[in-house]
Design a protein around this motif. Structure first.
Motif, PDB file in Angstrom:
ATOM      1  N   PRO A 207      -4.736  -0.834   8.771  1.00 27.38           N
ATOM      2  CA  PRO A 207      -5.849   0.125   8.667  1.00 27.38           C
ATOM      3  C   PRO A 207      -5.571   1.257   7.675  1.00 27.38           C
ATOM      4  N   HIS A 208      -4.301   1.708   7.607  1.00 30.60           N
ATOM      5  CA  HIS A 208      -3.949   2.769   6.663  1.00 30.60           C
ATOM      6  C   HIS A 208      -4.031   2.267   5.220  1.00 30.60           C
TER       7      HIS A 208
ATOM      8  N   THR B 290      -7.728  -7.200  10.545  1.00 29.05           N
ATOM      9  CA  THR B 290      -7.879  -6.163  11.563  1.00 29.05           C
ATOM     10  C   THR B 290      -9.010  -6.486  12.535  1.00 29.05           C
TER      11      THR B 290
ATOM     12  N   GLY C 226     -17.943  -2.626   4.808  1.00 33.71           N
ATOM     13  CA  GLY C 226     -17.982  -2.064   6.142  1.00 33.71           C
ATOM     14  C   GLY C 226     -18.523  -3.006   7.196  1.00 33.71           C
TER      15      GLY C 226
ATOM     16  N   GLN D  39     -17.437   4.715  -5.020  1.00 36.94           N
ATOM     17  CA  GLN D  39     -17.202   4.333  -3.639  1.00 36.94           C
ATOM     18  C   GLN D  39     -17.031   2.823  -3.546  1.00 36.94           C
TER      19      GLN D  39
ATOM     20  N   ARG E   3      -5.958  -0.173   4.215  1.00 38.18           N
ATOM     21  CA  ARG E   3      -7.394  -0.341   3.965  1.00 38.18           C
ATOM     22  C   ARG E   3      -8.038   0.990   3.586  1.00 38.18           C
ATOM     23  N   ASP E   4      -7.715   2.047   4.328  1.00 46.36           N
ATOM     24  CA  ASP E   4      -8.313   3.357   4.054  1.00 46.36           C
ATOM     25  C   ASP E   4      -7.863   3.891   2.697  1.00 46.36           C
ATOM     26  N   TRP E   5      -6.576   3.689   2.358  1.00 46.58           N
ATOM     27  CA  TRP E   5      -6.086   4.151   1.051  1.00 46.58           C
ATOM     28  C   TRP E   5      -6.816   3.437  -0.077  1.00 46.58           C
TER      29      TRP E   5
ATOM     30  N   ASN F 196      -9.768   2.154   0.035  1.00 44.40           N
ATOM     31  CA  ASN F 196     -11.156   2.626   0.011  1.00 44.40           C
ATOM     32  C   ASN F 196     -11.290   3.912  -0.787  1.00 44.40           C
ATOM     33  N   THR F 197     -10.344   4.828  -0.604  1.00 42.07           N
ATOM     34  CA  THR F 197     -10.432   6.128  -1.270  1.00 42.07           C
ATOM     35  C   THR F 197      -9.897   6.098  -2.704  1.00 42.07           C
TER      36      THR F 197
END
Length: 206
Positions: free
Chosen positions: A179-180, A27, A104, A98, A182-184, A186-187
């Motif tokens: 990006p989606h 990305t 990041g 986390q 990656r965010d999933w 991460n959480t």
């Protein structure tokens, strides 16, 4: 080494911050160059790490792999215990876990930094050290040569390359989806950690 175990071991190597790094790199503005740097680091680290673990294992008298009381089997049982404890810890702390803060900072990485990240996410990650130790122990017990570790190393690099391959094959869709993903990840890093532990336990006991 049992060829059926190569792919699951390679998947275990890359689950977690490893594959998250690969996704972040695709990305970035210079996705291809940065990703190739990362893959080179992964390949070098997996090769060197597996060679070291195989060398260490060959120095020990691991005994017959079919003997439940052999040193090799005892090492495997200890690994299973550590992994089970790790899975329980991740479940208990799932609300507060986390992803590593250094993830990041990868958006601004160049190819050289990506290469270093590829080295470090393999050589310094406890889960990857355990995987390479398992591979090295398996090969040492079978009196195999290092060439038999190459399918495992190649599969590890292939798994690491999947985000880049997706970008090259499905450019627009991959650009939107990464990006989606990656965010999933991460959480849900706690869930990924548990999956890694359970998968690895199954591979050891199989």
């Amino acid at each position: 080494m049992n060829g059926l175990n190569v792919l699951p071991l390679a998947v275990t190597m890359m689950l977690g911050p490893q594959i998250m790094s690969a996704i972040i790199f695709v990305t970035t503005p210079r996705a291809v160059r940065v990703s190739l740097g990362f893959l080179t680091g992964v390949a070098v680290a997996a090769t060197v790490g597996t060679a070291i673990m195989m060398g260490l294992a060959s120095l020990l008298d691991l005994g017959d792999p079919d003997d439940s009381g052999s040193t090799g089997k005892i090492i495997q049982y200890v690994l299973v215990g550590l992994l089970a404890a790790g899975a329980i810890k991740n479940w208990v702390r799932r609300e507060t876990i986390q992803p590593p803060k250094w993830l990041g900072a990868l958006m601004s990485a160049d190819a050289r930094k990506a290469f270093k990240v590829g080295l470090l996410v393999i050589l310094l990650m406890p889960s990857d050290i355990l995987v390479m130790l398992t591979v090295g122990t398996n090969l040492a017990q079978a009196d195999a040569n290092f060439a038999e570790a190459l399918p495992f190393i190649a599969a590890t690099v292939l798994i690491a390359a999947l985000p880049l391959l997706a970008l090259l094959l499905f450019h627009h869709r991959a650009t939107a989806a990464m990006p989606h993903v990656r965010d999933w990840m991460n959480t849900h890093s706690w869930l990924i950690n548990i999956v890694v532990c359970v998968l690895f336990i199954v591979l050891i006991l199989a």
